[in-house]
Scaffold this active site. Sequence first.
Site, PDB file in Angstrom:
ATOM      1  N   CYS A 118       0.830  -1.192   0.000  1.00 36.23           N
ATOM      2  CA  CYS A 118       0.000   0.000   0.000  1.00 36.23           C
ATOM      3  C   CYS A 118       0.876   1.257   0.000  1.00 36.23           C
ATOM      4  CB  CYS A 118      -0.957   0.097   1.189  1.00 36.23           C
ATOM      5  SG  CYS A 118      -2.064  -1.288   1.316  1.00 36.23           S
ATOM      6  N   ARG A 151       3.716  -0.304  -4.872  1.00 41.77           N
ATOM      7  CA  ARG A 151       3.475  -0.877  -3.544  1.00 41.77           C
ATOM      8  C   ARG A 151       2.148  -1.623  -3.466  1.00 41.77           C
ATOM      9  NH1 ARG A 151       6.831   1.631   0.166  1.00 41.77           N
ATOM     10  NH2 ARG A 151       5.530   0.885   1.871  1.00 41.77           N
ATOM     11  N   TRP A 183      -2.856  -2.727  -1.654  1.00 45.38           N
ATOM     12  CA  TRP A 183      -2.540  -4.144  -1.858  1.00 45.38           C
ATOM     13  C   TRP A 183      -3.297  -4.860  -0.740  1.00 45.38           C
ATOM     14  CZ3 TRP A 183      -0.601  -8.481   0.490  1.00 45.38           C
ATOM     15  CH2 TRP A 183      -0.166  -9.508  -0.358  1.00 45.38           C
ATOM     16  N   ASN A 222      -1.463   1.931   5.779  1.00 51.32           N
ATOM     17  CA  ASN A 222      -0.588   0.930   5.176  1.00 51.32           C
ATOM     18  C   ASN A 222      -0.140   0.016   6.306  1.00 51.32           C
ATOM     19  OD1 ASN A 222       1.454  -0.491   3.862  1.00 51.32           O
ATOM     20  ND2 ASN A 222       2.940   1.165   4.078  1.00 51.32           N
ATOM     21  N   GLY A 223      -0.440  -1.291   6.196  1.00 48.67           N
ATOM     22  CA  GLY A 223       0.016  -2.217   7.243  1.00 48.67           C
ATOM     23  C   GLY A 223      -1.096  -3.127   7.708  1.00 48.67           C
ATOM     24  N   GLU A 274      17.400 -17.215  -9.636  1.00 46.33           N
ATOM     25  CA  GLU A 274      16.912 -15.856  -9.939  1.00 46.33           C
ATOM     26  C   GLU A 274      16.235 -15.812 -11.314  1.00 46.33           C
ATOM     27  OE1 GLU A 274      16.236 -13.194  -8.558  1.00 46.33           O
ATOM     28  OE2 GLU A 274      16.357 -11.600 -10.033  1.00 46.33           O
ATOM     29  N   LYS A 334      12.339 -14.680 -11.942  1.00 42.37           N
ATOM     30  CA  LYS A 334      11.926 -13.615 -12.875  1.00 42.37           C
ATOM     31  C   LYS A 334      10.809 -14.126 -13.787  1.00 42.37           C
ATOM     32  CE  LYS A 334      13.319 -10.464 -11.483  1.00 42.37           C
ATOM     33  NZ  LYS A 334      13.924 -10.673 -10.264  1.00 42.37           N
ATOM     34  N   GLU A 381       7.516 -14.518 -11.717  1.00 42.52           N
ATOM     35  CA  GLU A 381       6.950 -13.212 -11.347  1.00 42.52           C
ATOM     36  C   GLU A 381       6.268 -12.534 -12.525  1.00 42.52           C
ATOM     37  OE1 GLU A 381       9.680 -10.762  -8.283  1.00 42.52           O
ATOM     38  OE2 GLU A 381      10.774 -11.483 -10.010  1.00 42.52           O
ATOM     39  N   HIS A 411      18.155 -36.429  -9.069  1.00 45.51           N
ATOM     40  CA  HIS A 411      17.416 -36.659  -7.821  1.00 45.51           C
ATOM     41  C   HIS A 411      15.972 -36.172  -7.934  1.00 45.51           C
ATOM     42  CE1 HIS A 411      21.093 -37.939  -5.922  1.00 45.51           C
ATOM     43  NE2 HIS A 411      21.682 -36.866  -6.411  1.00 45.51           N
ATOM     44  N   LYS A 445       6.192  -4.348  -4.723  1.00 40.38           N
ATOM     45  CA  LYS A 445       7.641  -4.243  -4.653  1.00 40.38           C
ATOM     46  C   LYS A 445       8.163  -4.244  -3.230  1.00 40.38           C
ATOM     47  CE  LYS A 445      11.565  -2.196  -6.805  1.00 40.38           C
ATOM     48  NZ  LYS A 445      11.979  -3.544  -7.245  1.00 40.38           N
TER      49      LYS A 445
HETATM   50  C1  G6P Z   1       9.393  -8.236  -3.211  1.00 38.83           C
HETATM   51  C2  G6P Z   1       9.836  -7.675  -4.555  1.00 38.83           C
HETATM   52  C3  G6P Z   1      11.147  -8.332  -4.988  1.00 38.83           C
HETATM   53  C4  G6P Z   1      12.205  -8.145  -3.909  1.00 38.83           C
HETATM   54  C5  G6P Z   1      11.718  -8.645  -2.538  1.00 38.83           C
HETATM   55  C6  G6P Z   1      12.659  -8.222  -1.425  1.00 38.83           C
HETATM   56  O1  G6P Z   1       9.076  -9.565  -3.356  1.00 38.83           O
HETATM   57  O2  G6P Z   1       8.845  -7.894  -5.531  1.00 38.83           O
HETATM   58  O3  G6P Z   1      11.590  -7.733  -6.187  1.00 38.83           O
HETATM   59  O4  G6P Z   1      13.350  -8.860  -4.261  1.00 38.83           O
HETATM   60  O5  G6P Z   1      10.445  -8.073  -2.240  1.00 38.83           O
HETATM   61  O6  G6P Z   1      12.654  -6.817  -1.341  1.00 38.83           O
HETATM   62  P1  G6P Z   1      13.812  -5.972  -0.726  1.00 38.83           P
HETATM   63  O7  G6P Z   1      13.350  -4.552  -0.870  1.00 38.83           O
HETATM   64  O8  G6P Z   1      13.944  -6.377   0.713  1.00 38.83           O
HETATM   65  O9  G6P Z   1      15.052  -6.253  -1.495  1.00 38.83           O
END
Ligand code: G6P
Length: 627
Positions: free
Chosen positions: A2, A27, A74, A98-99, A500, A504, A507, A523, A622
């Site tokens: 949020c 957010r 969110w 927010n929270g 990673e 990606k 996501e 395995h 994010k």
């Molecule tokens: C969310 C974001 C990711 C990020 C993760 C950790 O999941 O979508 O892109 O890697 O949070 O965020 P931070 O700000 O702690 O790196």
Amino acid sequence: MCGIVGYLGPRDPKEVIINGLKKLEYRGYDSAGVAIFDGPSVKRIRAEGKLKNLELCLMNEKFSGHLGIGHTRWATHGVPSVRNAHPHQAGGISLVHNGIIENYLEIREELLKRKADITSDTDSELVAHLISEEVEKSKDLFQSVKNVLARLRGAFSILVIWDQEPDRLLAFKDGPPLVVGLGEKETFVVSDVQAALQYTKKFIYLDDRQIVSVKGTQLDIFDAEGNAVAQKIQELNWSSEQVEKQGYSHFMLKEIYEQPMAVSAAMAPHIDSETHAIRLAKVGFGKSSHDVETLDVAEDWKNTQKVLSEIERIVIVACGTSYYSGLVGKYYFEQLARIPVEVDVASEYRYRKPVILPKTLLITISQSGETADTLAAIRMAKEMGATTLSICNVKNSTIDREAHGHLYMNSGPEIGVASTKAFTSTLTVLNCLSLALGKIKGKLSAKAEQEQTQALLKLPSQMEVALAYDKYFSDAAEELKKFKGFLYLGRGVSYPIALEGALKLKELAYYHAEGYAAGEMKHGPLALIDENMAVVVVAPSDDLLEKTVSNLEEAKARGGKIISVGSGDNHRLKSVSSRYLPMPVAHWSTNPVISVVPLQLMAFHLANSLGHDVDQPRNLAKSVTVE
Ligand code: G6P
């Protein structure tokens, strides 16, 4: 999660709030709303879905007042809908939150007994009712907010306005970030500086359990007991252009392209420009994050060496992409400094009662510096006696402020929800840090140090070469879309890059993708292989390449289609691959930074060709400021 924006000043609050919310949409983006003074009353407008829906509703709206609040959501409590969208109202109170309010059930029951007219499923609305009840009695908004704050448990940042005071904005926080932006006769209270950057560079970062009162042009900040606290103003050097797309179709693409520049900025402070020796700059162990800029580099390096010479083990804690960068860090620290390393996801670490031995350095990695689990982990480790060091992108973020030592990604603002440049910048910072530790511990010869720093200095131009795969994947996307699943493989330092790469793709393209250590194929994952499964392998020409190629032969023999990211003209790897993507030949420690680039581009183009919103993937946000 949020984003919240409050504005009091001479500009049009509708415009300021919408501009701010646009910058905060990363957010959360499932509904949005504003409450703004219009004459003596407060007009509230809310819409489900992305911010553009709210903008449509606001198109013909005019507000004559100078105070308002806004929110992009969110969902935590209650489905995304207009009813659950913020601002929430009760009596004359309008509020954005927010929270999470943890004791919301008990508050809800209590309010229902008093026949409160609760209209949403949210925890946030309940706070509006509590404040409204208080202010009805006391007619004092500050006192009401202070009393209600004492009753709330959880993690929250809240902005409040009252229809009886058209020139007063109150805010309080315990957990999620809140910053006050200071302009000429105007004040902004926002979740993230980006929301006000186009109007001011002067900010005050609030600490937990502080209450902000803005009355006209008068700003006061209090602790939860109502005592005035000092206002520490920080001047930011981020520009508002940095938070625009600057001609790119997407923030993510822009951020992928910014990586050569970002890794340069990440390493620059730590490599002496004349001697190319490693010396960490302005880590500020024991100093506040607010003061690190003013430190003397030589003096601070002495202090850093003293602190790090005591360290015998390292624990790295992070979430998401930052966690994967920590996994690469483990290889760096163990190989270059011969220090044992443990890496954990913060949500596990904080609850598993970890053993923190003396002389442990706990490193947290967080782009935002606000991730709730990472923050809880650093707090816990501090209590248990660890020395802590944060690697953040956002300076003076909560994690940065709480850590004993401070390192920065220096990537500039990252807006795309899926992290790219913060990842490669972090790998670069971790590389520098492990070299510094190796040097301090006497594990790194002068020759090796020079070799390493040369490898780092070459990195930006090598990444430029990797960026040329943009067109390749834009062309390949149609064909790649036909696969049902993707298995990403790697060994050694390339293993976290496989993880990673898979993240990606999940996501952004919403494909089932899994990252695996190539040596684990037999395995289990081998059973998944058929002609519908793409096997993406990260296999630079290092001493593990032969072993990886054997694993690929086994996958190929079972119908798997191999897409390999290698280095140079590697015939062996090429011969097993349907698609071979050669990267520049680089040092083992910089290979991961280069080979992740084509994986980012592949995920971007696949998602884009599927018509997905690449910058704001479904269900994600994010900055994860709630558990
Ligand atoms: C969310 C974001 C990711 C990020 C993760 C950790 O999941 O979508 O892109 O890697 O949070 O965020 P931070 O700000 O702690 O790196």
